[in-house]
Design a protein around this motif. Sequence first.
Motif, PDB file in Angstrom:
ATOM      1  N   GLY A  84      -2.698  30.971  16.048  1.00  0.00           N
ATOM      2  CA  GLY A  84      -4.093  31.406  15.950  1.00  0.00           C
ATOM      3  C   GLY A  84      -4.387  32.462  17.000  1.00  0.00           C
ATOM      4  O   GLY A  84      -5.109  33.430  16.758  1.00  0.00           O
ATOM      5  N   THR A  85      -3.807  32.277  18.177  1.00  0.00           N
ATOM      6  CA  THR A  85      -4.008  33.240  19.264  1.00  0.00           C
ATOM      7  C   THR A  85      -3.509  34.627  18.859  1.00  0.00           C
ATOM      8  O   THR A  85      -4.202  35.634  19.082  1.00  0.00           O
ATOM      9  N   ASP A 122     -13.865  33.224  14.965  1.00  0.00           N
ATOM     10  CA  ASP A 122     -12.790  32.291  15.334  1.00  0.00           C
ATOM     11  C   ASP A 122     -13.013  31.000  14.552  1.00  0.00           C
ATOM     12  O   ASP A 122     -13.792  30.137  14.965  1.00  0.00           O
ATOM     13  N   GLU A 160     -10.856  26.210  14.101  1.00  0.00           N
ATOM     14  CA  GLU A 160     -11.144  24.783  14.002  1.00  0.00           C
ATOM     15  C   GLU A 160     -11.870  24.450  12.706  1.00  0.00           C
ATOM     16  O   GLU A 160     -12.328  23.321  12.539  1.00  0.00           O
ATOM     17  N   LYS A 205      -4.557  20.619  13.909  1.00  0.00           N
ATOM     18  CA  LYS A 205      -5.575  21.253  13.055  1.00  0.00           C
ATOM     19  C   LYS A 205      -5.612  20.583  11.676  1.00  0.00           C
ATOM     20  O   LYS A 205      -4.738  19.774  11.356  1.00  0.00           O
TER      21      LYS A 205
HETATM   22  C1  LIG Z   1      -6.592  26.091  18.049  1.00  0.00           C
HETATM   23  C2  LIG Z   1      -7.532  27.176  18.443  1.00  0.00           C
HETATM   24  C3  LIG Z   1      -7.110  28.518  18.575  1.00  0.00           C
HETATM   25  C4  LIG Z   1      -5.691  29.002  18.347  1.00  0.00           C
HETATM   26  O1  LIG Z   1      -4.721  28.195  18.807  1.00  0.00           O
HETATM   27  P1  LIG Z   1      -3.147  28.445  18.644  1.00  0.00           P
HETATM   28  O2  LIG Z   1      -2.594  27.291  19.417  1.00  0.00           O
HETATM   29  O3  LIG Z   1      -2.818  29.760  19.248  1.00  0.00           O
HETATM   30  O4  LIG Z   1      -2.799  28.401  17.213  1.00  0.00           O
HETATM   31  C5  LIG Z   1      -8.069  29.466  18.880  1.00  0.00           C
HETATM   32  N1  LIG Z   1      -9.353  29.150  19.062  1.00  0.00           N
HETATM   33  C6  LIG Z   1      -9.802  27.874  18.957  1.00  0.00           C
HETATM   34  C7  LIG Z   1     -11.248  27.606  19.141  1.00  0.00           C
HETATM   35  C8  LIG Z   1      -8.898  26.845  18.668  1.00  0.00           C
HETATM   36  O5  LIG Z   1      -9.345  25.577  18.585  1.00  0.00           O
END
Ligand SMILES: *Cc1c(COP(=O)(O)O)cnc(C)c1O
Length: 383
Positions: free
Chosen positions: A56-57, A167, A170, A196
């Motif tokens: 996600g990052t 974003d 979640e 997730k």
């Molecule tokens: C899980 C999450 C991410 C991304 O997480 P990764 O571990 O990089 O997949 C980004 N923002 C929020 C609010 C999250 O809960």
Amino acid sequence: MPKITMSSPDLTDAERQAVADVMNTPMLSMGHYVKDFEQAFCDLTGAKHAIAVNSGTAGLHLCVRAAGIGAGDLVITTPFSFVASSNVLLFENAVPLYVDVDPKTGNIDPAQVRDALENTAKYLPRKGANPDSKIKALLPIDVFGQPADMDPLIELAEEYNLAIIEDSCEALGAEYKGRPAGMLGDYGVFAFYPNKQITTGEGGLIVTDNDEHADYMRAMRNQGRAPGDTWLQHTHLGYNYRLDEMSSALGAVQLSRLDEILPKREQVSKWYEERLANVPGVETLHIEENTTRMSWFVYVVRFAPEIDRDALAQKLIANGIPVRPYFAPIHLQPYMIERFGFQRGDYPITEDLGDRSLALPFSGVMKESEVEQVCQTIEKLIK
Ligand SMILES: *Cc1c(COP(=O)(O)O)cnc(C)c1O
């Protein structure tokens, strides 16, 4: 009794078989599984483009790049989130212009966003920001699986010519006024870490309707190879943010089971809600009317101020109930204090939520008896 876990993926033999199928091919990356996963995502959300990435990052980072956010630029967001939503700004030497959150939901407060656009100086961090910098984008977070109040944000973005990066890491499957979360801004990002709603192990995915930016983000996830580039031709300085085939195959099956997975999570949240309704000093999440579909990510409760949250957490853990403070305010992380000079008191609602909240064990495979055990233990310990 089996150990209660903080979270647990919801997997079946179909997922195991799909991953095994990939293992019987020579193509472990850049094959058809990733394309199938992306297509399934477009079909689900109605997005024109889905771009799978390896976290996600990484997805958020590519959106920051596509939106043209660079050194010194300001982006309005909140410190009540997982660190990644702010870190992707710092990767590009951009500056988070924090506003505080709505105390009921933990989501960004549109009234404060307006104020930050009108009175920007008041919102600048003590250091690390240039007062003449431009605000480039809004980065709202759909906290705990509840969509942010997007319509006023969309209006402000139009008025001030800002990009919106949603974003939705979640909030897969959530809906705001009947519209799917992640599809409400210029770019939406989902994440598939094992806690997730659906998982690919590690993974993430961007949705957008912008053709040119989709091409750019596909190039940037693939070492900067633009459409038409050969394997050793790199138009841009890119990254390796690709999602592999095993993860994509896993994700496609998980996504196809979303209509089964989300109701199971909803059921577990209902058990909690009902069981905790009569426990004094414990407050459950407020769901807004605009949230026409909640997609439960974590189950976070808030304790009355007279309850010592940290002492309670320690006792719960000692009693075999894993719990976690959630979120720890981003502006109070050591590297954020060092870079921007933040202090306790800067974002009081975020800090208050951070001080009084606890994520309880939660997943779609949790049993009612386990929810009962968690709630009984909480009840016993706060007496
Ligand atoms: C899980 C999450 C991410 C991304 O997480 P990764 O571990 O990089 O997949 C980004 N923002 C929020 C609010 C999250 O809960």
